[in-house]
Scaffold this motif. Sequence first.
Motif, PDB file in Angstrom:
ATOM      1  N   GLY A 248       0.815  -1.211   0.000  1.00 57.79           N
ATOM      2  CA  GLY A 248       0.000   0.000   0.000  1.00 57.79           C
ATOM      3  C   GLY A 248       0.847   1.259   0.000  1.00 57.79           C
TER       4      GLY A 248
ATOM      5  N   GLU B 154       2.516   1.708  -3.453  1.00 55.18           N
ATOM      6  CA  GLU B 154       1.568   2.146  -4.483  1.00 55.18           C
ATOM      7  C   GLU B 154       1.122   3.590  -4.242  1.00 55.18           C
ATOM      8  OE1 GLU B 154      -1.429  -0.915  -4.791  1.00 55.18           O
ATOM      9  OE2 GLU B 154      -0.105  -2.149  -6.036  1.00 55.18           O
ATOM     10  N   ASP B 155       1.024   3.981  -2.988  1.00 54.86           N
ATOM     11  CA  ASP B 155       0.728   5.390  -2.678  1.00 54.86           C
ATOM     12  C   ASP B 155       1.826   6.305  -3.210  1.00 54.86           C
ATOM     13  OD1 ASP B 155      -1.645   4.800  -1.465  1.00 54.86           O
ATOM     14  OD2 ASP B 155      -0.876   4.930   0.596  1.00 54.86           O
TER      15      ASP B 155
END
Length: 235
Positions: A87, A90-91
């Motif tokens: 996460g 990908e952020d």
Amino acid sequence: MKYNRILLKLSGEALMGDRQYGIDPKRLAEYAAEIKDIHSKGVQIAIVIGGGNIFRGVAGASNGMDRVQGDYMGMLATVINGMALQGALEDAGMQTRLQTALKIEAIAEPYIKRRAVRHLEKNRIVIFGAGTGNPYFTTDTAAVLRGIEVDCDVILKGTRVDGVYDSDPEKNPDAVKYDHITFDDVISKGLNIMDTTAFTLSQENKLPIIVFDMNKEGNLLKVCQGDTVGTTVNV
């Protein structure tokens, strides 16, 4: 860059930051920024994370829990950490894939070597979760095994210590740091870098290990550039 494809091994405890347990989002964001720096320069990145910030099978066994059951719980902890890092990456704008040694199709791909290599060739960051999928094997062993399978150039072990010393630098202020050391010297001096299975596997396959401080900004980039950072263990 000196290395084209790396396997980055992170401990679960590293994700805690200043907390007593769990995952620190600030530390995740810092790691994502470091990883993005080398990813933008074309380095292909595979990652293995431990699960010690959530659960340790060995600790559970010492408290009377079945060791096999405890190890499987530890494997699931590495998947949680893998999802958290996925996460954060990908952020930060990177493409990732999470592959697990245990089948959890709803959240991750099963580990398939050829698929993992193809993801790396497409510059996706591949996170390997659930260790080797077998009890009694550590995530150190999983890191070296996956590193060999997907043909990585080096194992980068990111720790909170800036290399390998002749004794514990947190206990002995006079500890001497090694810049380079051979596998044979590590064994003869009884230095503790990885568990024996992981270390032997790395030695037999002539896969170098670099131990460095992952928490110091810019260190990951310096290692990938070939600068003398941390300790390099080689044949």
